[in-house]
Design an enzyme around this catalytic site. Structure first.
Site, PDB file in Angstrom:
ATOM      1  N   ASN A   1       0.799  -0.125   6.051  1.00  0.00           N
ATOM      2  CA  ASN A   1       1.295  -0.913   4.930  1.00  0.00           C
ATOM      3  C   ASN A   1       1.921  -2.180   5.498  1.00  0.00           C
ATOM      4  OD1 ASN A   1       2.447  -1.841   2.551  1.00  0.00           O
ATOM      5  ND2 ASN A   1       4.168  -0.444   2.627  1.00  0.00           N
ATOM      6  N   GLY A   2       1.381  -3.328   5.136  1.00  0.00           N
ATOM      7  CA  GLY A   2       1.923  -4.589   5.650  1.00  0.00           C
ATOM      8  C   GLY A   2       0.791  -5.507   6.061  1.00  0.00           C
TER       9      GLY A   2
ATOM     10  N   LYS B   1       5.375 -10.091 -19.853  1.00  0.00           N
ATOM     11  CA  LYS B   1       4.914  -8.746 -20.247  1.00  0.00           C
ATOM     12  C   LYS B   1       3.524  -8.819 -20.889  1.00  0.00           C
ATOM     13  CE  LYS B   1       7.512  -7.800 -18.226  1.00  0.00           C
ATOM     14  NZ  LYS B   1       7.793  -7.099 -16.984  1.00  0.00           N
TER      15      LYS B   1
ATOM     16  N   LYS C   1       3.009  -2.829  -7.411  1.00  0.00           N
ATOM     17  CA  LYS C   1       4.382  -2.637  -7.879  1.00  0.00           C
ATOM     18  C   LYS C   1       5.385  -3.477  -7.099  1.00  0.00           C
ATOM     19  CE  LYS C   1       7.688  -0.809 -10.277  1.00  0.00           C
ATOM     20  NZ  LYS C   1       7.881  -1.439 -11.586  1.00  0.00           N
TER      21      LYS C   1
ATOM     22  N   HIS D   1       8.484 -32.526 -26.640  1.00  0.00           N
ATOM     23  CA  HIS D   1       8.248 -33.370 -25.466  1.00  0.00           C
ATOM     24  C   HIS D   1       6.845 -33.175 -24.888  1.00  0.00           C
ATOM     25  CE1 HIS D   1      12.387 -34.645 -25.574  1.00  0.00           C
ATOM     26  NE2 HIS D   1      12.754 -33.374 -25.655  1.00  0.00           N
TER      27      HIS D   1
ATOM     28  N   TRP E   1      -3.849  -1.773  -1.419  1.00  0.00           N
ATOM     29  CA  TRP E   1      -3.845  -3.024  -2.169  1.00  0.00           C
ATOM     30  C   TRP E   1      -4.362  -4.050  -1.180  1.00  0.00           C
ATOM     31  CZ3 TRP E   1      -0.802  -7.712  -2.127  1.00  0.00           C
ATOM     32  CH2 TRP E   1      -0.952  -8.490  -3.277  1.00  0.00           C
TER      33      TRP E   1
ATOM     34  N   ARG F   1       1.498   1.617  -5.943  1.00  0.00           N
ATOM     35  CA  ARG F   1       1.699   0.678  -4.829  1.00  0.00           C
ATOM     36  C   ARG F   1       0.423  -0.078  -4.459  1.00  0.00           C
ATOM     37  NH1 ARG F   1       6.365   1.510  -2.177  1.00  0.00           N
ATOM     38  NH2 ARG F   1       5.513   0.487  -0.336  1.00  0.00           N
TER      39      ARG F   1
ATOM     40  N   CYS G   1       0.855  -1.183   0.000  1.00  0.00           N
ATOM     41  CA  CYS G   1       0.000   0.000   0.000  1.00  0.00           C
ATOM     42  C   CYS G   1       0.890   1.232   0.000  1.00  0.00           C
ATOM     43  CB  CYS G   1      -0.862   0.032   1.249  1.00  0.00           C
ATOM     44  SG  CYS G   1      -1.876  -1.442   1.429  1.00  0.00           S
TER      45      CYS G   1
ATOM     46  N   GLU H   1       0.877  -9.689 -18.065  1.00  0.00           N
ATOM     47  CA  GLU H   1       0.613  -8.613 -17.114  1.00  0.00           C
ATOM     48  C   GLU H   1      -0.136  -7.450 -17.755  1.00  0.00           C
ATOM     49  OE1 GLU H   1       4.024  -8.047 -13.876  1.00  0.00           O
ATOM     50  OE2 GLU H   1       4.763  -7.810 -15.905  1.00  0.00           O
TER      51      GLU H   1
ATOM     52  N   GLU I   1      10.350 -13.806 -19.999  1.00  0.00           N
ATOM     53  CA  GLU I   1      10.078 -12.402 -19.680  1.00  0.00           C
ATOM     54  C   GLU I   1       9.123 -11.785 -20.713  1.00  0.00           C
ATOM     55  OE1 GLU I   1      10.272 -10.652 -17.225  1.00  0.00           O
ATOM     56  OE2 GLU I   1      10.254  -8.580 -17.900  1.00  0.00           O
TER      57      GLU I   1
HETATM   58  O1  M6R Z   1      10.508  -5.125  -6.808  1.00  0.00           O
HETATM   59  P1  M6R Z   1      10.906  -6.470  -7.318  1.00  0.00           P
HETATM   60  O2  M6R Z   1      11.817  -6.390  -8.478  1.00  0.00           O
HETATM   61  O3  M6R Z   1      11.481  -7.352  -6.240  1.00  0.00           O
HETATM   62  O4  M6R Z   1       9.578  -7.151  -7.792  1.00  0.00           O
HETATM   63  C1  M6R Z   1       9.550  -8.488  -8.185  1.00  0.00           C
HETATM   64  C2  M6R Z   1       8.293  -8.822  -8.950  1.00  0.00           C
HETATM   65  O5  M6R Z   1       7.171  -8.654  -8.134  1.00  0.00           O
HETATM   66  C3  M6R Z   1       8.159  -7.960 -10.203  1.00  0.00           C
HETATM   67  O6  M6R Z   1       9.247  -8.116 -11.043  1.00  0.00           O
HETATM   68  C4  M6R Z   1       6.871  -8.317 -10.966  1.00  0.00           C
HETATM   69  O7  M6R Z   1       6.992  -9.572 -11.533  1.00  0.00           O
HETATM   70  C5  M6R Z   1       6.592  -7.223 -12.003  1.00  0.00           C
HETATM   71  N1  M6R Z   1       5.203  -6.933 -12.033  1.00  0.00           N
HETATM   72  C6  M6R Z   1       7.094  -7.566 -13.343  1.00  0.00           C
HETATM   73  O8  M6R Z   1       6.698  -6.714 -14.354  1.00  0.00           O
END
Ligand code: M6R
Length: 594
Positions: free
Chosen positions: A98-99, A476, A589, A495, A72, A29, A2, A479, A472
């Protein structure tokens, strides 16, 4: 995760306005709901809303002190009543958090027995009632308040950052244990700020103090004081000057942060490399002493870890890469000869921090590669390499990933006495990106996105470095566009995976101009034979490709432009689907909870 923001001595006596602007900068956040509390002459006034803060306005009364929060959701659904700030029974204390308070249920039960009435399903609300209970029927001073807040905070299990606004003494107290909190001091106007992160402070001050775990700060219109929470004694602090322009947290003419940050890679990759040569040299001693090298990270950062493993192998060094959330399975193999390289944009990812802490308990050495300065990961590492990309605001990681990757590339090259060659390749990559990543490329991807908008499944294949690159690329798309995208090592196709291929199934083939080129074309041919549609992303053309996007040929670093195509495609597909590219649904984030 958050976002917390608070102000005291607001220079325009319009705290709610300052807070809403701050929350807008922290929205990445968490964006389920938001809320603000200010103290007017007589009482606390609170507003709460579900949904993104976006262009929202606030009409709370004028005040020079207030706290705000963007959420969040963890405990309790996305309803107004669960948005922060939360109040005690007498509307005396407003709390933002936050937490996760892991023991909140047992504390809540005790408070209910003492007749406290709860209005939300959150863990946070207990904090307001705990302080109320501590100060019940007492005429208290700021000192008394601070002691009771510290006492209550120390009863909370888990990783938490909390901000409390007390209506009576007009004081804000914030405590940190595990979740980030920055104290900003605008000396000129005597304004104090609290924020979960730097971007929200840049407009007001560059003078900041990153609270450590088990520290608190007491803010009143006449003074501020940082405390050691364990000993409950005041602490002298030194402020740090943040070297970032406030525009670095703005869109600067771009429609979204995501596309701005994708474009910024034209500069950030080289900047990361050049600014870190000295630190990379300094870090080599840890590698030379290590018997085992392990890269860890989550999500995109894990993909970087996996790529690092390949890059290290190419330079003659054995290493391993684990998802930080799976690290516990291997933690019995860790000892004082292990070097952990923790990769994280935020430096606050709970899974990564837990893995690092468990490795530290076994006396392993820790190097972190991070973007957010002052983060928990930075503090618990023996050595850290900052990537200097500036704030990455879009939830989807792009520029932080490529810069982290460049650090691991340079580390591998440096260990192999090929640092000069590595730097030369990075300069070439940067030069090529400046030419290649232009509007005409974007137009091509826009056309491609239009063609693919209705597709529900994408497959992506790659070999060697292009295999983690495919992972990766797929992330993208998932997400940003909410489309199922799955990556495979091209050799795995036969396989089992090949059973998924039907007529016109879109398959992306990521390739570089290397010794695996023929292998990957053979795999593409196998897909083509099953009537799949082949989208080639490579520096070379092939007759097997139905659609081709040429990427610059920069040896091992070709994977970076190959991945950038995934970043751009995800972005334009997301736009086409009406998604918010900066704040994809359900994501935050940095994931500061287990
Ligand atoms: O802040 P971090 O790099 O530790 O975050 C790790 C993942 O949560 C972060 O890379 C997540 O997969 C992103 N949404 C990727 O775009």
């Amino acid at each position: 995760m958050c976002g917390i923001f608070a102000v005291i001595n607001d220079k325009k006596n319009n705290a709610s306005q300052t807070i809403i602007e701050g929350l807008k900068k922290l929205e990445y956040r968490g964006y389920d709901s938001w809320g603000i509390a200010v103290k007017t002459k007589n009482k606390l006034v609170v507003e709460k809303h579900i949904g993104k803060i976006g262009n929202a306005q606030t009409f709370l009364p004028l005040s020079n002190i207030g706290i705000g929060h963007t959420r969040w959701a963890t405990h309790g659904g996305v309803f107004d009543k669960n948005a922060h700030p939360h109040l005690d029974c007498n509307n005396q204390f407003a709390v933002i958090h936050n937490g996760i308070v892991e023991n909140y249920l047992e504390i809540k039960e005790k408070l209910i027995k003492k007749n406290h009435k709860f209005l939300s399903e959150t863990d946070t609300e207990i904090i307001a009632h705990m302080i109320e209970e501590e100060l019940k029927n007492k005429d208290y001073s700021i000192d008394d308040l601070a002691k009771k807040v510290f006492k209550s905070f120390k009863k909370l299990a888990g990783s938490n950052a909390v901000g409390i606004l007390d209506a009576k003494t007009e004081t804000i107290i914030a405590c940190r244990n595990g979740s980030p909190l920055v104290f900003g001091f605008d000396e000129k106007n005597n304004q104090y700020f609290l924020s979960s992160d730097i971007p929200a402070l840049l407009k007001h001050t560059k003078n900041v103090y990153f609270l450590n775990d088990n520290e608190a700060v007491v803010l009143n219109k006449n003074f501020f004081q940082v405390y050691d929470l364990i000993k409950e004694i005041p602490k002298k602090i030194n402020f740090e000057k943040i070297n970032l322009k406030s525009s670095s947290a703005e869109k600067e003419g771009y429609p979204h942060f995501l596309i701005k940050e994708i474009d910024e890679q034209k500069k950030t990759i080289l900047k990361t490399a050049e600014k870190n040569i000295f630190l990379i040299e300094k870090s080599l001693k840890y590698f030379k002493k290590a018997k085992k090298i392990i890269f860890i990270g989550c999500g995109t950062a894990y993909h970087c870890a996996l790529l690092a493993k390949y890059l290290f192998a190419k330079n003659g060094f054995e290493s391993d890469a684990y998802q930080a959330n799976e690290f516990s399975a291997f933690s019995n193999l860790i000892n004082k000869k292990t070097l952990i390289i923790a990769i994280s944009q935020s430096g606050e990812t709970a899974d990564t921090i837990l893995a690092v802490k468990s490795a530290k308990n076994k006396d392993a050495k820790i190097i972190s590669i991070i973007n957010n300065r002052g983060s928990t990961l930075e503090r618990i590492s023996d050595f850290f390499v900052p990537i200097y990309t500036g704030p990455e605001i879009a939830v989807v990681s792009t520029k932080a990933f490529t810069s982290q990757l460049i650090i691991t590339y340079l580390l591998a090259k440096s260990l192999n006495f090929k640092q000069k060659e590595g730097l030369k390749n990075i300069k070439k990559l940067s030069k090529e990106l400046n030419k290649w990543l232009n509007q005409s490329l974007k137009n091509k991807i826009i056309d491609l996105a239009k063609k693919l908008l209705k597709e529900n499944h994408f497959y992506i294949i790659g070999k060697d470095l292009n295999y983690p690159a495919s992972l990766e690329f797929a992330l993208k798309i998932k997400e940003t566009a909410y489309t199922h995208a799955e990556a495979f090592a091209s050799g795995e196709l036969k396989h089992g995976v090949i059973a998924l291929i039907e007529k016109n199934t879109p398959c992306f083939v990521l390739a570089s101009n290397d010794e695996h080129k023929n292998d990957i074309i053979s795999s593409a041919t196998e897909i083509k034979a099953r009537n799949g549609k082949i989208f080639g992303i490579a520096p070379f053309e092939s007759k097997i490709f139905d659609f081709f996007i040429q990427t610059p040929d920069i040896k091992e670093l070709t994977i970076i432009p190959n991945i950038i195509i995934g970043q751009l495609l995800g972005y334009y597909l997301g736009i086409g689907k009406g998604a918010d590219p900066d704040k994809p649904r359900n994501l935050a984030k940095s994931v500061t909870v287990k």
